[in-house]
Design an enzyme around this catalytic site. Structure first.
Site, mmCIF file in Angstrom:
data_model
loop_
_atom_site.group_PDB
_atom_site.id
_atom_site.type_symbol
_atom_site.label_atom_id
_atom_site.label_comp_id
_atom_site.label_asym_id
_atom_site.label_seq_id
_atom_site.Cartn_x
_atom_site.Cartn_y
_atom_site.Cartn_z
ATOM 1 N N GLY B 31 58.371 -20.467 35.465
ATOM 2 C CA GLY B 31 57.239 -21.262 35.927
ATOM 3 C C GLY B 31 57.253 -21.547 37.408
ATOM 4 O O GLY B 31 56.256 -21.988 37.965
ATOM 5 N N CYS B 240 33.277 -11.414 14.561
ATOM 6 C CA CYS B 240 32.876 -10.295 15.414
ATOM 7 C C CYS B 240 31.773 -9.506 14.712
ATOM 8 O O CYS B 240 31.873 -9.193 13.533
ATOM 9 C CB CYS B 240 34.083 -9.403 15.686
ATOM 10 S SG CYS B 240 33.665 -7.860 16.516
ATOM 11 N N CYS B 243 33.559 -5.775 13.978
ATOM 12 C CA CYS B 243 34.682 -5.584 13.054
ATOM 13 C C CYS B 243 34.850 -6.754 12.088
ATOM 14 O O CYS B 243 35.706 -6.706 11.207
ATOM 15 C CB CYS B 243 35.981 -5.337 13.820
ATOM 16 S SG CYS B 243 36.683 -6.827 14.537
ATOM 17 N N CYS B 265 34.527 -8.717 19.698
ATOM 18 C CA CYS B 265 35.888 -8.966 20.166
ATOM 19 C C CYS B 265 35.995 -8.598 21.640
ATOM 20 O O CYS B 265 35.523 -7.540 22.055
ATOM 21 C CB CYS B 265 36.888 -8.086 19.411
ATOM 22 S SG CYS B 265 37.056 -8.481 17.678
#
Lengths: 256, 293
Positions: B31, B240, B243, B265
């Protein structure tokens, strides 16, 4: 009683120029100390040294911490000093812009100190912010307004709320009423006096306005050219000035 | 000019060493933003110069590279960077998340869970999460070193006071292993939970800002929030259209000027793989019905 702050022999030079020299005093809990003097007399330098903003060249500042008794704040590590600065200390700047985040709402400004010491409950933070805005006479419906939308007096009151929300024990004020018109000054002083009494705050107020110290300060220190020329109870110093400069200062006040 | 005119993966070996040192330091202090001497790349700042340099220093000849931009393998930025490394490094490339060993990404984490033999490289525009709250870099560095992160919550406080909820929806600040507050790059906050405890190495490169930071595998990453306004990794409330996936992050696509829209998506590889397996969204089903009738 142990003093909250023991200051001894503080000197600060800017290169070869003198900022302030050999200043010593004790400040007791609940006491308000005024520092007066003309521009350039070293009073803001002194305040900066006490509040850890500048490092003085000599001297020590012992602060009676909650946990570990008296400690020299000049020798604290930076994390410790900054922790102190956002819990036990408060600093009210002359210009509210220096002490506020102008891009953040009033509530966010007051809440910042709470969040900085670990508050993580939005509802609680907001309630406390609204409570404090109320205490400094800012209406609840202004809580989401930015300080840019506030008048000068309101900004100054907001700055005071932001500083006092974490319940500090020592407040440094640098010309808290500078640049405000007299009626706004009067109300701000009234408010400050009430808060100081109610919370038992100790305060160090730097100003060139003798009326401010007469209202707020228990004790007074007069500075000239970096030196303290006279100290004493406020009434005593103002009503019976001993030093030539203090006499000049007192007699320079315009009588209306 | 022949392709041999380039050193492997474009950058010279000394530069790659310098970048690898920064990456190793970043992995050692998760970080923490490590400064590095960012090079001029043959692309404009803001197009992934940081990510490309990190990828170049990470790639080995046997690696398989995948590049995605907003989840898609076929957008300009993704295609260009993929071709760049095909040409300068000669590495194999793929669109299949599972086959890739190095994945460079802009603004998404793939839906397919990553594994221990993968490296995810993020392109980062602004590595400093405190930038818009405190413009002075000297001050923000001090805030990081002293762990003074109250200001980050001021931002979230402002969100709630203005919008009634935390409105930050991307580049949502996180805390790494209880220490550094980090900008996760502009991924949607939906992806934030995937960063935590991830088996893959995650590297972040900011070219213009000259910073690299990193998350070693299985690092704990927590999204900042309030007790009474907990973090919510939201997405559009739709399946979606292609799909039928209900668990993937969706793009909203406007299809006409009469309010028509579809949700697909954003991860093109995930969507294609699901369709290959026989899953059908509302739109495909409707089209097939029409064709059959």
């Amino acid at each position: 009683m142990t003093p909250l702050l023991q200051v001894s022999d503080i000197s600060k030079y800017y290169g070869t120029r003198l900022g302030c020299r050999d200043v010593s005093f004790d400040l007791f809990p609940g006491e308000v100390m005024g520092i007066v003097g003309e521009s350039g007399s070293g009073k803001s330098t002194l305040l900066g040294c006490l509040a850890g903003q500048f490092a003085p060249d000599t001297g020590e500042v012992l602060f009676d911490t909650r946990g570990e008794g008296a400690r020299d704040t000049l020798k604290l590590s930076e994390p410790e000093r900054r922790m102190l600065a956002r819990t036990d200390w408060a600093f009210v700047h002359q210009h509210a812009r220096e002490g506020l985040r102008m891009g953040v709402s009033a509530g966010g400004n007051v809440g910042e100190r709470l969040m900085a010491v670990g508050a993580r409950h939005y509802g609680d933070i907001r309630d406390q912010a609204i409570d404090w805005l109320g205490r400094v006479e800012i209406a609840e419906d202004r809580v989401d307004d930015k300080p840019t939308a506030f008048s000068g007096g309101m900004q100054q009151r907001l700055q005071i709320a932001r500083n006092l929300v974490t319940g500090p024990r020592l407040v440094f004020m640098d010309e808290p009423t500078g640049g405000l018109d007299v009626s706004v000054q009067a109300r701000l002083l009234d408010l400050l006096r009430g808060l100081v009494r109610e919370m038992g705050l100790s305060a160090i107020i730097v100003t060139h306005d003798l009326a401010v110290v007469r209202l707020l300060a228990d004790r007074l220190m007069v500075m000239k050219d970096g030196h303290v020329v006279e100290t004493g109870l406020t009434d005593q110093v103002l009503d019976d000035p001993q030093h030539g400069y203090t006499q000049l200062l007192v007699s320079s006040v315009l009588q209306v | 000019m022949t392709d041999n005119a380039y050193n492997f993966a474009y950058l010279d070996e000394q530069t790659k060493r310098m970048i690898r040192r920064a990456i190793l330091k970043g992995l050692a202090v998760p970080g923490y933003q490590v400064p590095f001497a960012s090079r001029e790349m043959p692309m404009p700042y803001g197009w992934g110069t940081g990510g490309v340099q990190v990828s170049a220093a990470t790639l080995m000849p046997e690696d398989t590279l995948k590049v995605i931009d907003q989840g898609a393998d076929d957008t300009t930025n993704a295609v260009s960077i993929r071709k760049f490394f095909e040409k300068t490094a000669g590495v194999a490339t793929t669109e299949d998340t599972e086959k890739a060993t190095v994945i460079q990404t802009r603004h998404r984490i793939p839906e397919t869970p990553l594994s221990e033999n993968q490296v995810l490289v993020y392109q980062v525009p602004i590595p400093e999460p405190l930038r818009f709250l405190e413009p002075r870099e000297t001050e923000t560095r001090k805030m990081h070193s002293l762990e003074e992160y109250g200001l980050m919550h001021v931002k979230l406080y402002e969100d709630i006071s203005q919008h009634g909820a935390i409105a930050t929806s991307y580049a949502y600040p996180v805390k790494v292993e209880g220490r550094y507050v980090m900008d996760p790059s502009p991924i949607p906050k939906f992806d934030n939970p995937k960063m935590s405890n991830c088996p893959a190495i995650q590297l972040f490169g900011a070219g213009r800002e000259q910073r690299i930071y990193a998350l070693p595998p299985y690092t704990k990453v927590v999204s900042l929030d309030f007790e009474d306004h907990p973090f919510d990794p939201s997405k559009a409330e739709h399946p979606c259209n292609l799909c039928g996936a209900e668990d993937s992050y969706l793009d909203e696509v406007i299809t006409d000027d009469a309010g028509g829209r579809m949700f697909v998506c954003s991860d093109t590889d995930y969507c294609r793989a699901r369709r290959d397996m026989g899953h059908q969204g509302a739109q495909i089903a409707a089209m097939e019905e029409e064709a059959g009738a």
